[in-house]
Design a protein around this motif. Structure first.
Motif, PDB file in Angstrom:
ATOM      1  N   TYR A  35     -12.037  29.449  17.103  1.00  0.00           N
ATOM      2  CA  TYR A  35     -13.001  30.489  17.458  1.00  0.00           C
ATOM      3  C   TYR A  35     -13.144  31.448  16.286  1.00  0.00           C
ATOM      4  O   TYR A  35     -12.198  31.716  15.556  1.00  0.00           O
ATOM      5  CB  TYR A  35     -12.530  31.263  18.699  1.00  0.00           C
ATOM      6  CG  TYR A  35     -12.479  30.414  19.949  1.00  0.00           C
ATOM      7  CD1 TYR A  35     -13.648  30.110  20.645  1.00  0.00           C
ATOM      8  CD2 TYR A  35     -11.260  29.951  20.433  1.00  0.00           C
ATOM      9  CE1 TYR A  35     -13.597  29.337  21.798  1.00  0.00           C
ATOM     10  CE2 TYR A  35     -11.206  29.177  21.583  1.00  0.00           C
ATOM     11  CZ  TYR A  35     -12.389  28.863  22.258  1.00  0.00           C
ATOM     12  OH  TYR A  35     -12.339  28.111  23.388  1.00  0.00           O
ATOM     13  N   HIS A  37     -14.466  35.388  15.230  1.00  0.00           N
ATOM     14  CA  HIS A  37     -14.599  36.696  15.872  1.00  0.00           C
ATOM     15  C   HIS A  37     -15.506  37.597  15.046  1.00  0.00           C
ATOM     16  O   HIS A  37     -15.733  37.376  13.856  1.00  0.00           O
ATOM     17  CB  HIS A  37     -13.207  37.339  16.023  1.00  0.00           C
ATOM     18  CG  HIS A  37     -12.273  36.536  16.884  1.00  0.00           C
ATOM     19  ND1 HIS A  37     -12.106  36.774  18.231  1.00  0.00           N
ATOM     20  CD2 HIS A  37     -11.437  35.496  16.580  1.00  0.00           C
ATOM     21  CE1 HIS A  37     -11.219  35.920  18.721  1.00  0.00           C
ATOM     22  NE2 HIS A  37     -10.795  35.128  17.729  1.00  0.00           N
ATOM     23  N   SER A  38     -15.941  38.625  15.732  1.00  0.00           N
ATOM     24  CA  SER A  38     -16.818  39.592  15.062  1.00  0.00           C
ATOM     25  C   SER A  38     -16.050  40.543  14.163  1.00  0.00           C
ATOM     26  O   SER A  38     -16.624  41.236  13.324  1.00  0.00           O
ATOM     27  CB  SER A  38     -17.600  40.407  16.106  1.00  0.00           C
ATOM     28  OG  SER A  38     -16.689  41.131  16.949  1.00  0.00           O
ATOM     29  N   GLN A  43      -8.754  40.565  19.034  1.00  0.00           N
ATOM     30  CA  GLN A  43      -9.250  41.508  20.016  1.00  0.00           C
ATOM     31  C   GLN A  43     -10.753  41.731  19.902  1.00  0.00           C
ATOM     32  O   GLN A  43     -11.382  42.285  20.799  1.00  0.00           O
ATOM     33  CB  GLN A  43      -8.511  42.859  19.887  1.00  0.00           C
ATOM     34  CG  GLN A  43      -8.871  43.674  18.680  1.00  0.00           C
ATOM     35  CD  GLN A  43      -8.038  43.308  17.449  1.00  0.00           C
ATOM     36  OE1 GLN A  43      -7.456  42.217  17.415  1.00  0.00           O
ATOM     37  NE2 GLN A  43      -7.998  44.209  16.478  1.00  0.00           N
ATOM     38  N   PHE A  44     -11.333  41.249  18.782  1.00  0.00           N
ATOM     39  CA  PHE A  44     -12.776  41.389  18.605  1.00  0.00           C
ATOM     40  C   PHE A  44     -13.499  40.264  19.325  1.00  0.00           C
ATOM     41  O   PHE A  44     -12.922  39.206  19.636  1.00  0.00           O
ATOM     42  CB  PHE A  44     -13.144  41.391  17.126  1.00  0.00           C
ATOM     43  CG  PHE A  44     -12.705  42.633  16.391  1.00  0.00           C
ATOM     44  CD1 PHE A  44     -13.540  43.737  16.328  1.00  0.00           C
ATOM     45  CD2 PHE A  44     -11.445  42.703  15.787  1.00  0.00           C
ATOM     46  CE1 PHE A  44     -13.145  44.884  15.650  1.00  0.00           C
ATOM     47  CE2 PHE A  44     -11.046  43.837  15.125  1.00  0.00           C
ATOM     48  CZ  PHE A  44     -11.889  44.939  15.052  1.00  0.00           C
ATOM     49  N   ARG A  45     -14.752  40.499  19.571  1.00  0.00           N
ATOM     50  CA  ARG A  45     -15.558  39.564  20.358  1.00  0.00           C
ATOM     51  C   ARG A  45     -15.674  38.208  19.658  1.00  0.00           C
ATOM     52  O   ARG A  45     -15.833  38.126  18.449  1.00  0.00           O
ATOM     53  CB  ARG A  45     -16.948  40.179  20.562  1.00  0.00           C
ATOM     54  CG  ARG A  45     -17.884  39.341  21.419  1.00  0.00           C
ATOM     55  CD  ARG A  45     -19.159  40.144  21.737  1.00  0.00           C
ATOM     56  NE  ARG A  45     -19.803  40.599  20.511  1.00  0.00           N
ATOM     57  CZ  ARG A  45     -20.742  39.913  19.851  1.00  0.00           C
ATOM     58  NH1 ARG A  45     -21.115  38.721  20.284  1.00  0.00           N
ATOM     59  NH2 ARG A  45     -21.282  40.422  18.762  1.00  0.00           N
ATOM     60  N   VAL A  47     -17.664  35.152  18.579  1.00  0.00           N
ATOM     61  CA  VAL A  47     -19.092  34.964  18.299  1.00  0.00           C
ATOM     62  C   VAL A  47     -19.453  33.494  18.104  1.00  0.00           C
ATOM     63  O   VAL A  47     -20.621  33.160  17.859  1.00  0.00           O
ATOM     64  CB  VAL A  47     -19.503  35.762  17.047  1.00  0.00           C
ATOM     65  CG1 VAL A  47     -19.379  37.258  17.313  1.00  0.00           C
ATOM     66  CG2 VAL A  47     -18.683  35.347  15.843  1.00  0.00           C
TER      67      VAL A  47
END
Length: 206
Positions: A35, A37-38, A43-45, A47
């Motif tokens: 994955y 992340h942003s 802990q970040f979204r 994307v």
């Protein structure tokens, strides 16, 4: 307000850390679908996802979270753990290259094998030609030897015939000489008796 300042400071720090690294090529590890992340942390979204073996550009590194900012083939910019990146091409990239190398080497080996077979055939042909030439020379040499043997036998026979002729001529001359000597002896014995008798006969007639 105080919290907003901390967030802005953190973003500036991240931006500064990201700007200190030049773009580097990295590959998603072969053993996962990861994955992205942003931000520089889980802990970040989320994307999106990246498949193993995909090539990405490393834009920067956050040393505190051990995340790297990347840009994928679709032009997306996101963050991913550094331990999920590799500086070596993945098997997804290597396998087609290796297959191409194997195919190239196979073709070269086939060419080398064909060339080796052609050279072997040429060498065998030359050896056969040399053997044929050598056998021809041997046959010619044997023929010359046979001719020499015949010539020697003929020369010996001619020499024997010449000796016989010489002996015959010598014998003929010997017989001829003996005959002449015998006739002379006879004439020598007869003439004294013939000539005086005639003289006496002539003297009485006068």
């Amino acid at each position: 307000m105080h919290k907003l300042r901390h967030i802005c400071f953190a973003l500036l720090s991240l931006s500064f850390a990201a700007s200190t690294h030049a773009d580097e090529t990295r590959y998603i590890s072969d053993d996962l679908t990861t994955y992205i992340h942003s931000g520089p942390g889980n802990q970040f979204r989320i994307v999106g996802t990246l498949n193993s073996g995909e090539q990405v550009a490393l834009l920067g590194v956050n040393d505190s979270t051990n995340y790297g900012q990347i840009r994928d083939g679709k032009g997306r910019t996101a963050w991913i753990p550094l331990d999920q990146l590799s500086d070596q091409p993945s098997l997804r990239v290597k396998v087609p290259s290796l297959e191409q190398q194997v195919q190239t080497l196979t073709q070269k080996l086939a060419t080398i094998d064909a060339d080796w077979n052609r050279r072997t055939a040429d060498m065998q042909k030359k050896v056969a030609e040399n053997d044929s030439t050598l056998q021809g020379l041997r046959n010619e040499n044997q023929g010359l030897k046979d001719q020499l043997t015949v010539a020697r036998k003929k020369a010996d026979a001619d020499a024997v015939q010449l000796d016989d002729k010489q002996r015959a001529i010598i014998m003929q001359w010997f017989l001829y000489g003996g005959g002449v000597a015998g006739v002379g002896l006879i004439l020598g014995l007869l003439l004294p008796h013939i000539i005086p008798r005639r003289k006496r006969d002539n003297r009485w007639m006068n």
